[in-house]
Scaffold this active site. Structure first.
Site, PDB file in Angstrom:
ATOM      1  N   HIS A 263      37.948  50.729  47.634  1.00 56.90           N
ATOM      2  CA  HIS A 263      37.057  49.724  47.047  1.00 56.90           C
ATOM      3  C   HIS A 263      35.839  50.425  46.486  1.00 56.90           C
ATOM      4  O   HIS A 263      35.397  51.435  47.046  1.00 56.90           O
ATOM      5  CB  HIS A 263      36.635  48.689  48.107  1.00 56.90           C
ATOM      6  CG  HIS A 263      36.086  47.442  47.498  1.00 56.90           C
ATOM      7  ND1 HIS A 263      34.772  47.310  47.167  1.00 56.90           N
ATOM      8  CD2 HIS A 263      36.698  46.294  47.144  1.00 56.90           C
ATOM      9  CE1 HIS A 263      34.595  46.111  46.637  1.00 56.90           C
ATOM     10  NE2 HIS A 263      35.747  45.476  46.600  1.00 56.90           N
ATOM     11  N   GLU A 318      42.996  42.579  49.200  1.00 51.43           N
ATOM     12  CA  GLU A 318      44.271  42.248  48.561  1.00 51.43           C
ATOM     13  C   GLU A 318      45.465  42.511  49.478  1.00 51.43           C
ATOM     14  O   GLU A 318      46.495  41.881  49.352  1.00 51.43           O
ATOM     15  CB  GLU A 318      44.445  43.059  47.270  1.00 51.43           C
ATOM     16  CG  GLU A 318      43.291  42.972  46.302  1.00 51.43           C
ATOM     17  CD  GLU A 318      43.221  41.649  45.588  1.00 51.43           C
ATOM     18  OE1 GLU A 318      43.694  40.632  46.125  1.00 51.43           O
ATOM     19  OE2 GLU A 318      42.674  41.634  44.472  1.00 51.43           O
TER      20      GLU A 318
END
Ligand code: ACO
Length: 377
Positions: A263, A318
């Site tokens: 991320h 996700e």
């Protein structure tokens, strides 16, 4: 043409003329009171409230209202809204194989054309658009499989209403609750690429539908919103836990990105992934590969830590979005567009916040092309 460089001395045209951060990493591009993403400590707060508490005690309509107004009203009700006739005509005209993200982007754009959206944007506009899009996506999904769209049921809250319009059956409470949790964790996330897009569009005093249309286009990219789809694909390629180690090492050696990991902001475990893992593990209809997912996760985290000792790469939202979305019965091709539905609350709240303190967003760029010169004769 007033932006063209006039005096092109080496200093002014060279790449080092002003500090530049590729991808704007580390650059502060605004101020917000909506979401706090604490990448180092793995915390996410909406208007100061912890994401885990909002999932445990809230609902998506209450969270959306919190983001728009700052008020916490736990039983706030928001049903899905009817699709304007002109928009339905547009949806029926789309090719049946249009991708859901393309169709949703088109639907929001058509919705904007069917309204008179005055400046500045209002909470009512935010609410209306957030309530419209689930109906639009449900209609898109039904039309592409040859079924007729279903009208909203105003007694249902937004997420249950979306599932009802998608499937024709009112979902059981546990299923609606699981998807509602996904919508809550997807609602807001600081200055991510799609939200920043919405704010840039708003900063020109364009309307809320244009801002969300642009945001959907930004979210379409696999580095932003397409990952859960690819998580499913990745897990099916891994196949079984015995193959995980070899497969993961191979993929990294080939330079592949492991979907659902890493991320731009989080260096700790993404708190949204933690909340969704709890939801996924508590689901009645768990997809078979949830166990495989947790086994693969352990291997990936170990191998990534070994390969990138200086850059912590952890599980992102996700990875566990995939089992929740599968578990509630959504087909994988609807995953990115469903993420977009969830992010409507955040996008529209940022549109309101941007408009309230508006200044046109127009950064500088370092010119790295040829110096001023004459056209060849
Ligand atoms: N798998 C393998 N290696 C990775 C991964 C990954 N998922 N993510 C980052 N890396 C590696 C990169 O190869 C790079 O290595 P290098 O320095 O040897 O070249 C290093 O880690 C740093 O990567 P960056 O690209 O600088 O990290 P960035 O902050 O730009 O990327 C991103 C963030 C795009 C999310 C990235 O981690 C990625 O591609 N992840 C996979 C896709 C994904 O899961 N997307 C969903 C994100 S969550 C969301 O949008 C809601």
């Amino acid at each position: 043409m007033t932006d063209a460089p006039r005096d092109t001395t080496a200093n002014e045209t060279g790449p080092a003329s002003r500090p530049y951060s590729p991808g704007l990493e580390g650059v502060v591009a605004g101020e917000t009171a909506l979401g706090y993403v604490d990448g180092e400590r793995g915390r996410l707060l909406y208007r100061g409230y912890r994401i885990g508490d909002l999932v445990a005690h809230g609902s998506y309509p209450a969270v959306a209202n919190l983001l728009w107004t700052g008020d916490w009203i736990p039983d706030h009700h928001l049903p899905t809204a009817a699709i304007p006739r002109a928009v339905m005509t547009v949806l029926r005209a789309l090719p049946p194989d249009a991708k859901p993200m393309d169709a949703l982007r088109t639907a929001v754009s058509a919705w904007g054309a069917a309204q008179s959206l005055a400046w500045p944007p209002t909470v009512e506009q935010a609410r209306a658009l957030t309530a419209f899009s689930p109906s639009a996506l449900a209609a898109i999904a039904r039309l592409r499989s040859g079924k007729e769209p279903i009208d909203p049921d105003p007694s249902l809250d937004l997420v249950a209403g979306f599932l009802y319009q998608l499937t024709g059956s009112v979902p059981d409470a546990a299923t609606a609750r699981a998807l509602d949790a996904y919508f809550i964790v997807g609602a807001e996330h600081g200055f991510n690429a799609s939200t920043f897009t919405a704010r840039i569009i708003t900063s020109t005093r364009s309307d809320i539908a244009s801002a969300v249309t642009g945001a959907i286009g930004t979210m379409k990219g696999p580095l932003h919103g397409g990952a859960p789809l690819e998580v499913v694909d990745q897990l099916s390629r891994v196949g079984s836990a015995d193959h995980a180690e070899a497969w993961v090492r191979d993929a990294i050696d080939r330079g592949e990105r492991l979907m659902g990991f890493g991320h731009r902001v989080y260096r700790a475990y993404d708190p949204r992934a933690a909340a969704l893992r709890t939801v996924a593990e508590g689901m009645e209809h768990k997809p078979d590969w949830l166990k495989l997912a947790t086994e693969v996760e352990d291997v990936v985290l170990r191998v990534l830590a070994e390969k990138h000792p200086d850059r912590p790469l952890k599980t992102n939202v996700e990875f566990y979005a995939a089992p929740v979305l599968m578990g509630v019965g959504l087909s994988p091709d609807l995953f990115p567009a469903t993420f977009s539905l969830a992010r409507h609350a955040g996008w529209t709240a940022h549109v309101l916040e941007q408009a309230a303190t508006n200044r046109l967003i127009r950064p500088d760029v370092n010119y790295v092309g040829p110096p001023e010169r004459d056209l060849p004769t």
